[in-house]
Design a protein around this motif. Sequence first.
Motif, PDB file in Angstrom:
ATOM      1  N   ALA A 252      27.022 -39.347  -1.726  1.00 56.24           N
ATOM      2  CA  ALA A 252      25.636 -38.917  -1.472  1.00 56.24           C
ATOM      3  C   ALA A 252      25.407 -37.474  -1.926  1.00 56.24           C
ATOM      4  O   ALA A 252      24.271 -37.078  -2.204  1.00 56.24           O
ATOM      5  N   ASP A 253      26.490 -36.694  -1.998  1.00 55.67           N
ATOM      6  CA  ASP A 253      26.375 -35.292  -2.424  1.00 55.67           C
ATOM      7  C   ASP A 253      26.313 -35.127  -3.947  1.00 55.67           C
ATOM      8  O   ASP A 253      26.147 -34.013  -4.437  1.00 55.67           O
ATOM      9  N   LEU A 254      26.481 -36.204  -4.683  1.00 57.83           N
ATOM     10  CA  LEU A 254      26.360 -36.118  -6.151  1.00 57.83           C
ATOM     11  C   LEU A 254      24.889 -35.883  -6.507  1.00 57.83           C
ATOM     12  O   LEU A 254      23.999 -36.129  -5.686  1.00 57.83           O
ATOM     13  N   PRO A 255      24.609 -35.417  -7.725  1.00 57.38           N
ATOM     14  CA  PRO A 255      23.214 -35.146  -8.099  1.00 57.38           C
ATOM     15  C   PRO A 255      22.305 -36.364  -7.874  1.00 57.38           C
ATOM     16  O   PRO A 255      22.706 -37.504  -8.108  1.00 57.38           O
ATOM     17  N   ALA A 256      21.083 -36.073  -7.429  1.00 51.34           N
ATOM     18  CA  ALA A 256      20.139 -37.128  -7.027  1.00 51.34           C
ATOM     19  C   ALA A 256      19.881 -38.153  -8.124  1.00 51.34           C
ATOM     20  O   ALA A 256      19.704 -39.342  -7.862  1.00 51.34           O
ATOM     21  N   GLU A 257      19.880 -37.712  -9.387  1.00 53.17           N
ATOM     22  CA  GLU A 257      19.513 -38.621 -10.481  1.00 53.17           C
ATOM     23  C   GLU A 257      20.701 -39.469 -10.964  1.00 53.17           C
ATOM     24  O   GLU A 257      20.542 -40.286 -11.880  1.00 53.17           O
ATOM     25  N   THR A 258      21.873 -39.271 -10.356  1.00 55.47           N
ATOM     26  CA  THR A 258      23.059 -40.024 -10.787  1.00 55.47           C
ATOM     27  C   THR A 258      22.809 -41.532 -10.745  1.00 55.47           C
ATOM     28  O   THR A 258      22.371 -42.068  -9.723  1.00 55.47           O
ATOM     29  N   LEU A 259      23.089 -42.200 -11.847  1.00 50.04           N
ATOM     30  CA  LEU A 259      22.977 -43.659 -11.901  1.00 50.04           C
ATOM     31  C   LEU A 259      24.223 -44.262 -11.259  1.00 50.04           C
ATOM     32  O   LEU A 259      25.346 -43.887 -11.610  1.00 50.04           O
ATOM     33  N   VAL A 260      24.003 -45.164 -10.329  1.00 49.46           N
ATOM     34  CA  VAL A 260      25.110 -45.733  -9.555  1.00 49.46           C
ATOM     35  C   VAL A 260      25.345 -47.178  -9.995  1.00 49.46           C
ATOM     36  O   VAL A 260      24.481 -48.036  -9.818  1.00 49.46           O
ATOM     37  N   TYR A 261      26.530 -47.392 -10.586  1.00 49.23           N
ATOM     38  CA  TYR A 261      26.904 -48.725 -11.046  1.00 49.23           C
ATOM     39  C   TYR A 261      27.927 -49.299 -10.078  1.00 49.23           C
ATOM     40  O   TYR A 261      29.119 -48.984 -10.168  1.00 49.23           O
TER      41      TYR A 261
ATOM     42  N   THR B  44      20.131 -45.294  -7.920  1.00 47.60           N
ATOM     43  CA  THR B  44      20.414 -43.855  -8.042  1.00 47.60           C
ATOM     44  C   THR B  44      20.770 -43.292  -6.668  1.00 47.60           C
ATOM     45  O   THR B  44      20.440 -43.902  -5.637  1.00 47.60           O
ATOM     46  N   ILE B  45      21.395 -42.141  -6.671  1.00 44.09           N
ATOM     47  CA  ILE B  45      21.747 -41.488  -5.400  1.00 44.09           C
ATOM     48  C   ILE B  45      20.471 -41.188  -4.602  1.00 44.09           C
ATOM     49  O   ILE B  45      20.419 -41.410  -3.390  1.00 44.09           O
ATOM     50  N   LEU B  46      19.430 -40.730  -5.302  1.00 44.24           N
ATOM     51  CA  LEU B  46      18.179 -40.413  -4.606  1.00 44.24           C
ATOM     52  C   LEU B  46      17.603 -41.643  -3.899  1.00 44.24           C
ATOM     53  O   LEU B  46      17.236 -41.594  -2.727  1.00 44.24           O
ATOM     54  N   LYS B  47      17.559 -42.756  -4.630  1.00 42.46           N
ATOM     55  CA  LYS B  47      17.038 -44.003  -4.070  1.00 42.46           C
ATOM     56  C   LYS B  47      17.849 -44.423  -2.840  1.00 42.46           C
ATOM     57  O   LYS B  47      17.294 -44.850  -1.824  1.00 42.46           O
ATOM     58  N   GLU B  48      19.161 -44.280  -2.949  1.00 42.63           N
ATOM     59  CA  GLU B  48      20.026 -44.674  -1.831  1.00 42.63           C
ATOM     60  C   GLU B  48      19.803 -43.781  -0.621  1.00 42.63           C
ATOM     61  O   GLU B  48      19.790 -44.260   0.503  1.00 42.63           O
ATOM     62  N   LYS B  49      19.614 -42.488  -0.851  1.00 47.96           N
ATOM     63  CA  LYS B  49      19.381 -41.592   0.288  1.00 47.96           C
ATOM     64  C   LYS B  49      18.085 -41.959   1.012  1.00 47.96           C
ATOM     65  O   LYS B  49      17.945 -41.735   2.201  1.00 47.96           O
ATOM     66  N   MET B  50      17.137 -42.528   0.276  1.00 47.68           N
ATOM     67  CA  MET B  50      15.848 -42.857   0.895  1.00 47.68           C
ATOM     68  C   MET B  50      15.838 -44.236   1.544  1.00 47.68           C
ATOM     69  O   MET B  50      14.983 -44.507   2.380  1.00 47.68           O
ATOM     70  N   THR B  51      16.769 -45.111   1.139  1.00 46.29           N
ATOM     71  CA  THR B  51      16.676 -46.505   1.610  1.00 46.29           C
ATOM     72  C   THR B  51      17.945 -47.080   2.235  1.00 46.29           C
ATOM     73  O   THR B  51      17.869 -48.076   2.944  1.00 46.29           O
ATOM     74  N   ASN B  52      19.084 -46.503   1.951  1.00 48.62           N
ATOM     75  CA  ASN B  52      20.345 -47.128   2.361  1.00 48.62           C
ATOM     76  C   ASN B  52      20.708 -46.707   3.790  1.00 48.62           C
ATOM     77  O   ASN B  52      20.991 -45.534   4.036  1.00 48.62           O
ATOM     78  N   PRO B  53      20.711 -47.632   4.742  1.00 55.49           N
ATOM     79  CA  PRO B  53      20.952 -47.230   6.136  1.00 55.49           C
ATOM     80  C   PRO B  53      22.306 -46.545   6.339  1.00 55.49           C
ATOM     81  O   PRO B  53      22.438 -45.685   7.221  1.00 55.49           O
ATOM     82  N   PHE B  54      23.283 -46.896   5.513  1.00 59.34           N
ATOM     83  CA  PHE B  54      24.618 -46.318   5.682  1.00 59.34           C
ATOM     84  C   PHE B  54      24.673 -44.853   5.223  1.00 59.34           C
ATOM     85  O   PHE B  54      25.634 -44.156   5.503  1.00 59.34           O
TER      86      PHE B  54
END
Length: 258
Positions: A158-167, A211-221
């Motif tokens: 989660a601390d990686l840059p917000a725009e990081t694409l997560v595969y 993306t990391i940003l999307k996950e921070k906004m939606t991922n409960p974990f």
Amino acid sequence: MLQIYPVYAFNDNYIWILHNEKYAVVVDPGIAKPVIDYLNLKNLQLTALLITHHHNDHTGGIIELLEKFNVPVYGPQSESIATLTHLVKEGDEVSLKELCLTLNVLDIPGHTVGHVAYYYGKHETSMLFCGDTLFACGCGRVFEGTAQQMYQSLQKLADLPAETLVYCAHEYTLKNIQFARTVEPGNLKLEALENTVRALRSQNLPTIPTTILKEKMTNPFLRCDHPEIIQYVSKHLGKKLSNPVSVFSTLRSLKDNF
Ligand SMILES: [Zn+2]
């Protein structure tokens, strides 16, 4: 020009192929055949395999690929995978010369004890190959490590840059969103996300990368400090939880039985 192609395998796995016009690197080949088919189709030369953890749906195709291509196999130092040629750990770099990429290795234990991720972050492009640790709107099961380790591994990502694409390595997004909406019904971003994801899946398209940003906004974990989620798990347990690791651990066991 670098491309990242998802090979769909088994029921819901993604085997990621990074390639340019000539060379390819494959992440977590659980099975060889569809990988070989794609390499042949595009006339690509395999130059390396990257492995995130030892589970068979991530490693099952290594031997067959090595019979065809004599390439280095990078994977976690602290897991016993017989076919690895290069053992890696946090702080190591993997240089993929043919693709002009250098990846950084991150230790992210929890799902398995030695799970690693591969991260590239330069200029405007950042990307992460994180196996079964962070999923779109979810995370992997904690099989070998502790909840504390998994929580810390997710925080590191989660601390990686917000725009990081997560595969990540599985198409679990829709089911994950349904769980997320149960534990955080007030998060309006989840409804929009579910609509987008349903539309993609109805056309059989991948919902990854996220993306990391999307996950921070939606991922409960990744949202174990959010009041609505704390309230949900506290109500479920019948006692007030405030420590994020306990919130995470409770969420994870709720998801295991969802
Ligand atoms: Zn796994």
